[in-house]
Design an enzyme around this catalytic site. Sequence first.
Site, short mmCIF file in Angstrom:
data_model
loop_
_atom_site.label_atom_id
_atom_site.label_comp_id
_atom_site.label_asym_id
_atom_site.label_seq_id
_atom_site.Cartn_x
_atom_site.Cartn_y
_atom_site.Cartn_z
N LEU A 45 0.84 -1.20 0.00
CA LEU A 45 0.00 0.00 0.00
C LEU A 45 0.88 1.26 0.00
O LEU A 45 0.59 2.23 -0.72
CB LEU A 45 -0.93 -0.01 1.22
CG LEU A 45 -2.06 -1.04 1.16
CD1 LEU A 45 -2.69 -1.23 2.54
CD2 LEU A 45 -3.13 -0.63 0.15
N ARG A 80 -18.09 -18.63 19.22
CA ARG A 80 -19.37 -18.13 18.71
C ARG A 80 -19.75 -18.82 17.40
O ARG A 80 -20.89 -19.16 17.16
CB ARG A 80 -19.22 -16.61 18.49
CG ARG A 80 -20.52 -15.87 18.45
CD ARG A 80 -20.31 -14.35 18.43
NE ARG A 80 -19.63 -13.86 17.26
CZ ARG A 80 -18.50 -13.18 17.27
NH1 ARG A 80 -17.89 -12.91 18.40
NH2 ARG A 80 -17.95 -12.76 16.15
N LYS A 136 -24.83 -1.93 4.32
CA LYS A 136 -25.59 -2.77 5.24
C LYS A 136 -26.90 -2.05 5.57
O LYS A 136 -26.96 -0.82 5.47
CB LYS A 136 -24.79 -2.99 6.52
CG LYS A 136 -23.67 -4.00 6.34
CD LYS A 136 -23.19 -4.49 7.69
CE LYS A 136 -22.24 -5.65 7.51
NZ LYS A 136 -21.75 -6.19 8.78
N GLU A 163 -7.32 -9.31 6.08
CA GLU A 163 -8.54 -8.55 5.72
C GLU A 163 -8.17 -7.07 5.55
O GLU A 163 -7.55 -6.48 6.43
CB GLU A 163 -9.60 -8.68 6.82
CG GLU A 163 -10.87 -7.90 6.46
CD GLU A 163 -11.98 -8.01 7.52
OE1 GLU A 163 -12.86 -8.86 7.34
OE2 GLU A 163 -11.95 -7.24 8.49
N GLU A 178 -20.68 5.11 15.21
CA GLU A 178 -21.73 4.09 15.35
C GLU A 178 -21.23 2.96 16.25
O GLU A 178 -21.95 2.44 17.08
CB GLU A 178 -22.12 3.55 13.96
CG GLU A 178 -23.32 2.65 13.96
CD GLU A 178 -22.98 1.17 13.90
OE1 GLU A 178 -23.91 0.37 13.87
OE2 GLU A 178 -21.78 0.80 13.89
N HIS A 179 -19.95 2.60 16.08
CA HIS A 179 -19.35 1.54 16.90
C HIS A 179 -19.38 1.94 18.37
O HIS A 179 -19.74 1.14 19.23
CB HIS A 179 -17.89 1.32 16.44
CG HIS A 179 -17.20 0.22 17.17
ND1 HIS A 179 -17.41 -1.10 16.87
CD2 HIS A 179 -16.33 0.24 18.19
CE1 HIS A 179 -16.68 -1.83 17.67
NE2 HIS A 179 -16.01 -1.05 18.49
#
Length: 222
Positions: A45, A80, A136, A163, A178-179
């Site tokens: 990058l 989970r 989303k 990722e 938002e988090h």
Amino acid sequence: MPELDFQFKDIMQMEHPELILKKARPFMDLMMEYQCALMEVETKLNVLNEEFAAKYQRNPFESIKSRIKEPLSIINKMKRKGFELSVESMEKNLFDIAGIRVICSFCDDIYAIASMLTGQDDIILVDVKDYIKNPKPNGYRSLHLILDIPIFLSSGKKHMKVEVQFRTIAMDFWASLEHKVKYKKDVEHSEEIVAELKECADVISAMDCRMQEIRNKIEGKA
Ligand code: GTP
Ligand code: MG
């Protein structure tokens, strides 16, 4: 959660601390390998950023942040999702142990850089989730790529998953707040709060598009 009445010095004072440390070795080695994979992608990058700056006199990135998932988060996610709890299973099933977040100035830059990165012949694109074209339902926008990248160890080449999340400054502004709002209280949100957050995401996204259009006009593209 039960507190473990156990400290690192307890391991050190055991009769054979090397046995416990030996058991942890495969996990620590894998973490080191993910760290190497992050370094590889970050370098790629940075190279693109330098070239972009030289060619177009501007940097497409606002910031690049990388992180390795915390051991406890790894274990919780494996539980989970019902995966076997082993180092092999971790590597096979989790693709976000090594993560990079790239914040770009403009939306077009995201796709330009993502395509330059995935076009490199040592990178395999494993998965794409384009939450910019398909946000989303809550309004979250970002481009998520899962990459398979080789690292070169003394024992040879090893393929690792990384990722990469691409966002504009505006998308990151919304996602960060938002988090914070979401994770502070462990409760279901009312329809009103959900709708308000979604509205904010849409307003921010419209602003992002306008900034892109302004840039296009200045550069004579529109
Ligand atoms: P997990 O990796 O278990 O979360 O499931 P997944 O792979 O289906 O998730 P996805 O690829 O959609 O999202 C992974 C990451 O994107 C999360 O760890 C967050 O960093 C980010 N993300 C996804 N959705 C949201 C969201 O609604 N709000 C915020 N703030 N971040 C999100
Ligand atoms: Mg994920």
